[in-house]
Design a protein around this motif. Structure first.
Motif, mmCIF file in Angstrom:
data_model
loop_
_atom_site.group_PDB
_atom_site.id
_atom_site.type_symbol
_atom_site.label_atom_id
_atom_site.label_comp_id
_atom_site.label_asym_id
_atom_site.label_seq_id
_atom_site.Cartn_x
_atom_site.Cartn_y
_atom_site.Cartn_z
ATOM 1 N N TRP A 1 -47.425 -26.974 30.512
ATOM 2 C CA TRP A 1 -47.216 -26.813 31.944
ATOM 3 C C TRP A 1 -47.375 -25.312 32.198
ATOM 4 O O TRP A 1 -46.476 -24.531 31.918
ATOM 5 N N ASN A 2 -48.511 -24.900 32.701
ATOM 6 C CA ASN A 2 -48.798 -23.477 32.864
ATOM 7 C C ASN A 2 -48.218 -22.911 34.153
ATOM 8 O O ASN A 2 -48.345 -23.500 35.222
ATOM 9 N N TRP A 3 -47.599 -21.760 34.030
ATOM 10 C CA TRP A 3 -46.990 -21.037 35.134
ATOM 11 C C TRP A 3 -48.087 -20.410 35.987
ATOM 12 O O TRP A 3 -48.978 -19.735 35.477
ATOM 13 N N LYS A 4 -48.038 -20.618 37.318
ATOM 14 C CA LYS A 4 -49.023 -20.077 38.245
ATOM 15 C C LYS A 4 -48.496 -18.881 39.021
ATOM 16 O O LYS A 4 -49.236 -18.254 39.756
ATOM 17 N N GLY A 5 -47.215 -18.576 38.886
ATOM 18 C CA GLY A 5 -46.597 -17.498 39.655
ATOM 19 C C GLY A 5 -46.783 -16.145 39.000
ATOM 20 O O GLY A 5 -47.649 -15.947 38.150
ATOM 21 N N SER A 6 -45.951 -15.204 39.377
ATOM 22 C CA SER A 6 -46.051 -13.835 38.860
ATOM 23 C C SER A 6 -45.694 -13.796 37.372
ATOM 24 O O SER A 6 -44.941 -14.630 36.873
ATOM 25 N N THR A 7 -46.272 -12.822 36.687
ATOM 26 C CA THR A 7 -46.033 -12.671 35.249
ATOM 27 C C THR A 7 -45.732 -11.226 34.900
ATOM 28 O O THR A 7 -46.118 -10.306 35.626
ATOM 29 N N TYR B 1 -45.728 -13.517 30.463
ATOM 30 C CA TYR B 1 -44.659 -14.501 30.633
ATOM 31 C C TYR B 1 -44.332 -14.639 32.117
ATOM 32 O O TYR B 1 -44.228 -13.647 32.832
ATOM 33 N N GLY B 2 -44.152 -15.889 32.565
ATOM 34 C CA GLY B 2 -43.819 -16.144 33.960
ATOM 35 C C GLY B 2 -42.462 -15.563 34.330
ATOM 36 O O GLY B 2 -41.559 -15.482 33.495
ATOM 37 N N ARG B 3 -42.329 -15.167 35.598
ATOM 38 C CA ARG B 3 -41.069 -14.615 36.108
ATOM 39 C C ARG B 3 -40.709 -15.343 37.389
ATOM 40 O O ARG B 3 -41.577 -15.686 38.189
ATOM 41 N N LEU B 4 -39.405 -15.565 37.602
ATOM 42 C CA LEU B 4 -38.920 -16.261 38.783
ATOM 43 C C LEU B 4 -37.637 -15.590 39.248
ATOM 44 O O LEU B 4 -36.780 -15.271 38.429
ATOM 45 N N HIS B 5 -37.522 -15.359 40.559
ATOM 46 C CA HIS B 5 -36.298 -14.784 41.113
ATOM 47 C C HIS B 5 -35.222 -15.855 41.210
ATOM 48 O O HIS B 5 -35.429 -16.904 41.817
ATOM 49 N N VAL B 6 -34.085 -15.589 40.594
ATOM 50 C CA VAL B 6 -32.943 -16.499 40.628
ATOM 51 C C VAL B 6 -31.703 -15.663 40.916
ATOM 52 O O VAL B 6 -31.395 -14.733 40.158
ATOM 53 N N ASN B 7 -31.021 -15.961 41.992
ATOM 54 C CA ASN B 7 -29.801 -15.242 42.387
ATOM 55 C C ASN B 7 -30.002 -13.725 42.418
ATOM 56 O O ASN B 7 -29.187 -12.969 41.916
#
Length: 140
Positions: free
Chosen positions: A41-47, A51-57
């Motif tokens: 499942w390939n990450w399409k967002g920022s890297t 490695y994919g990065r995601l804003h959480v809290n």
């Protein structure tokens, strides 16, 4: 606040028709699932460094770690001092079945077992290629 009831309420939660999607929804919106059963499942967002990065809290977190915690079979936080490692060696992969928890030593052992460590001419410190070394050795 503007535009009706959208935005954050006094307690800091999102409300209204423009309410912020859940972390799980944002994670899955940035994933391209391979059609095969065993595919990544390939990450399409920022890297960052692949490695994919995601804003959480309010903080950026590795996407594969968030995926492991939210979608994995056990759905648990990663204990301090441990890392989420990838069986498939695809930095963009966030598929829970491709992820496992391990130590830094486990990560290094996995790298050596899969022959991914830098050696000889592929080392950042190498001054000569392997072909040049062989040619020089042939002169003596």
């Amino acid at each position: 606040m503007g535009r009706g009831s959208a935005g954050k309420s006094k307690d800091g939660t999102w409300r209204g028709q423009w309410a912020r999607p859940s972390v799980k929804a944002r994670l899955l919106a940035r994933v391209r699932k391979t059609p095969t059963k065993r595919g990544c499942w390939n990450w399409k967002g920022s890297t960052v460094t692949g490695y994919g990065r995601l804003h959480v809290n309010g903080a950026q977190r590795p996407a594969h770690q968030v995926s492991f915690e939210l979608l994995g079979r056990k759905r648990r936080k990663v204990p301090p001092g441990l890392f989420v490692l990838q069986k498939c060696d695809n930095r963009r992969c966030v598929r829970p079945s491709h992820l496992f928890v391990g130590t830094q030593a486990d990560n290094m052992a996995d790298k050596v077992a899969k022959n991914r460590q830098a050696r000889r001419a592929h080392s950042g410190a190498a001054k000569l290629t392997w072909r040049e070394v062989q040619r020089i050795r042939g002169l003596y």
